[in-house]
Design an enzyme around this catalytic site. Structure first.
Site, PDB file in Angstrom:
ATOM      1  N   SER A   7      36.691  22.384  65.832  1.00  0.00           N
ATOM      2  CA  SER A   7      36.393  22.421  67.266  1.00  0.00           C
ATOM      3  C   SER A   7      37.675  22.454  68.093  1.00  0.00           C
ATOM      4  O   SER A   7      37.624  22.744  69.279  1.00  0.00           O
ATOM      5  CB  SER A   7      35.593  21.172  67.648  1.00  0.00           C
ATOM      6  OG  SER A   7      36.399  20.020  67.428  1.00  0.00           O
ATOM      7  N   CYS A  52      36.395  12.053  61.279  1.00  0.00           N
ATOM      8  CA  CYS A  52      36.548  13.211  62.173  1.00  0.00           C
ATOM      9  C   CYS A  52      37.959  13.703  61.903  1.00  0.00           C
ATOM     10  O   CYS A  52      38.888  12.887  61.771  1.00  0.00           O
ATOM     11  CB  CYS A  52      36.395  12.763  63.626  1.00  0.00           C
ATOM     12  SG  CYS A  52      36.955  13.987  64.836  1.00  0.00           S
ATOM     13  N   CYS A  94      35.878  20.360  60.043  1.00  0.00           N
ATOM     14  CA  CYS A  94      35.296  19.584  61.138  1.00  0.00           C
ATOM     15  C   CYS A  94      34.013  18.942  60.607  1.00  0.00           C
ATOM     16  O   CYS A  94      33.112  19.656  60.132  1.00  0.00           O
ATOM     17  CB  CYS A  94      34.973  20.519  62.307  1.00  0.00           C
ATOM     18  SG  CYS A  94      34.100  19.731  63.672  1.00  0.00           S
TER      19      CYS A  94
HETATM   20  N1  DGL Z   1      37.172  17.403  64.523  1.00  0.00           N
HETATM   21  C1  DGL Z   1      35.782  17.279  64.620  1.00  0.00           C
HETATM   22  C2  DGL Z   1      35.182  16.472  63.463  1.00  0.00           C
HETATM   23  O1  DGL Z   1      35.771  16.382  62.393  1.00  0.00           O
HETATM   24  C3  DGL Z   1      35.097  16.927  65.920  1.00  0.00           C
HETATM   25  C4  DGL Z   1      35.809  16.653  67.182  1.00  0.00           C
HETATM   26  C5  DGL Z   1      34.981  17.024  68.408  1.00  0.00           C
HETATM   27  O2  DGL Z   1      34.193  16.201  68.909  1.00  0.00           O
HETATM   28  O3  DGL Z   1      35.111  18.173  68.806  1.00  0.00           O
HETATM   29  O4  DGL Z   1      34.097  15.962  63.578  1.00  0.00           O
END
Ligand code: DGL
Length: 258
Positions: A13, A186, A75
Site C-alpha cells: 500500500s 504490518c 502487505c
Molecule cells: N503495509 C500494510 C500491511 O502490511 C498496510 C499499511 C496500510 O494500512 O496501508 O498491512
C-alpha cells in the site's frame, strides 16, 4: 521473453513493503525486482476489503506486460483481501503473501503473552481470525491496530517523540504485565521496532516473517525453473503511485539505510 528479464513484482500500500524487499534482495541478489508502493491510496488498513482487493489486483495488473515470474504481496492487509483473487488471475506464477507471525511468536514463547500489532483490516480478516483459532490455548494474544505507525513511516519517520507517545498510550491498557513477544503484523512496522521497544520500556522479542517470505519466493521460482543464474545481474526499480520525488527518495532511504 527470457526468464532473466522477467521481474518479481513486490507490492504494498506504500513504503512498508520495502522491509520485505530488502530481504528478497538479500536472498535473491540476481533477480530483477519491481517495487510498487500505492502511497496515493494508503492507508489500506481502514479500507473495505473489496476495495483493497481491487486496488491490489489493479496495482499488480499494470505490470502484466513485463511478464513477471512471481508476485509478492508485501502487505498483510492486501494479502488478506486479495491473495485468492490474484492466485486465480495468475495461476501460472507464484503469488506469495504475508501474514502476522503469531504462530511463530507462540511457538518460541509457549504460554507467553504476545502483542500482535497490525492494521484494522488485517485483524478483522478471516485469515487472521483463523490463525488465532489455530493457536487458541497456546498463550495470550493481544491484537491491537496501530494505524499511527503506518502514518509515521509514510511521513518519513520524522516525529520520533510523537510516535513513542502514541505507542505508549496505545499499549497503556496492557502495561500491568509484560509481553514476551511483539508481532509486527504490518510491513510498515519493522521500520519502527525500536520505537515500539522504547514505548514498552522493557526488552521484548520481535516477530515478522519477511525472511521466510523471501525464502519461500526463492524456493518457488527455483521449483518453476525461472530463477536467475550465477551470471545474471540483479536490479531494483521502485515506483510509487504518488509519482512524488520525495516518496521515491524516502523509499530508497528505507531500502538502503536499514
Ligand atoms: N503495509 C500494510 C500491511 O502490511 C498496510 C499499511 C496500510 O494500512 O496501508 O498491512
Amino acid at each position: 521473453m527470457k526468464n532473466s528479464e522477467r521481474p518479481i513484482i513486490v507490492f504494498d500500500s506504500g513504503l512498508g513493503g520495502i522491509s520485505v524487499l530488502r530481504k528478497l534482495i538479500q536472498v535473491m541478489p540476481r533477480e530483477k525486482f519491481m517495487y510498487f508502493g500505492d502511497s496515493a491510496n494508503a492507508p489500506y488498513g481502514p479500507r473495505d476489503p473489496q476495495e483493497v482487493c481491487q486496488l491490489t489486483v489493479d496495482g499488480m495488473a499494470q505490470f502484466d506486460a513485463l511478464q513477471p515470474k512471481a508476485l509478492v504481496i508485501a502487505c498483510n492487509t492486501a494479502t488478506a483481501a486479495a491473495q485468492e483473487a490474484l492466485e486465480k488471475r495468475y495461476p501460472q506464477i507464484p503469488v506469495v503473501g504475508i501474514e502476522p507471525a503469531v504462530r511463530q511468536a507462540l511457538q518460541e514463547n509457549p504460554g507467553g503473552r504476545i502483542l500482535s500489532l497490525a492494521t484494522a483490516g488485517t485483524l478483522a480478516s478471516s485469515r487472521y481470525q483463523k490463525q488465532l483459532k489455530e493457536v487458541e490455548g497456546q498463550g495470550e494474544v493481544v491484537s491491537v491496530a496501530a494505524p499511527g505507525i503506518v502514518k509515521y513511516v509514510e511521513g518519513g519517520m520524522s516525529d520520533h517523540e510523537g510516535i513513542v507517545a502514541y505507542l505508549r498510550e496505545l499499549t497503556a491498557p496492557w502495561q500491568t504485565a509484560p509481553f514476551q513477544g511483539v508481532v509486527l503484523g504490518c510491513t510498515h512496522f519493522p521500520f519502527a521496532w525500536a520505537e515500539v521497544q522504547e514505548a514498552l520500556g522493557y526488552p521484548v522479542r520481535f516477530y515478522e516473517p519477511s525472511s521466510r517470505i523471501a525464502q519461500e519466493t526463492r524456493d518457488r521460482i527455483v521449483a518453476q525453473k525461472t530463477a536467475n543464474g550465477d551470471t545474471d545481474c540483479g536490479s531494483v526499480t521502485i515506483q510509487n503511485s504518488t509519482n512524488a520525488d520525495e516518496m521515491l527518495s524516502l523509499s530508497w532511504k528505507l531500502l538502503t539505510n536499514c
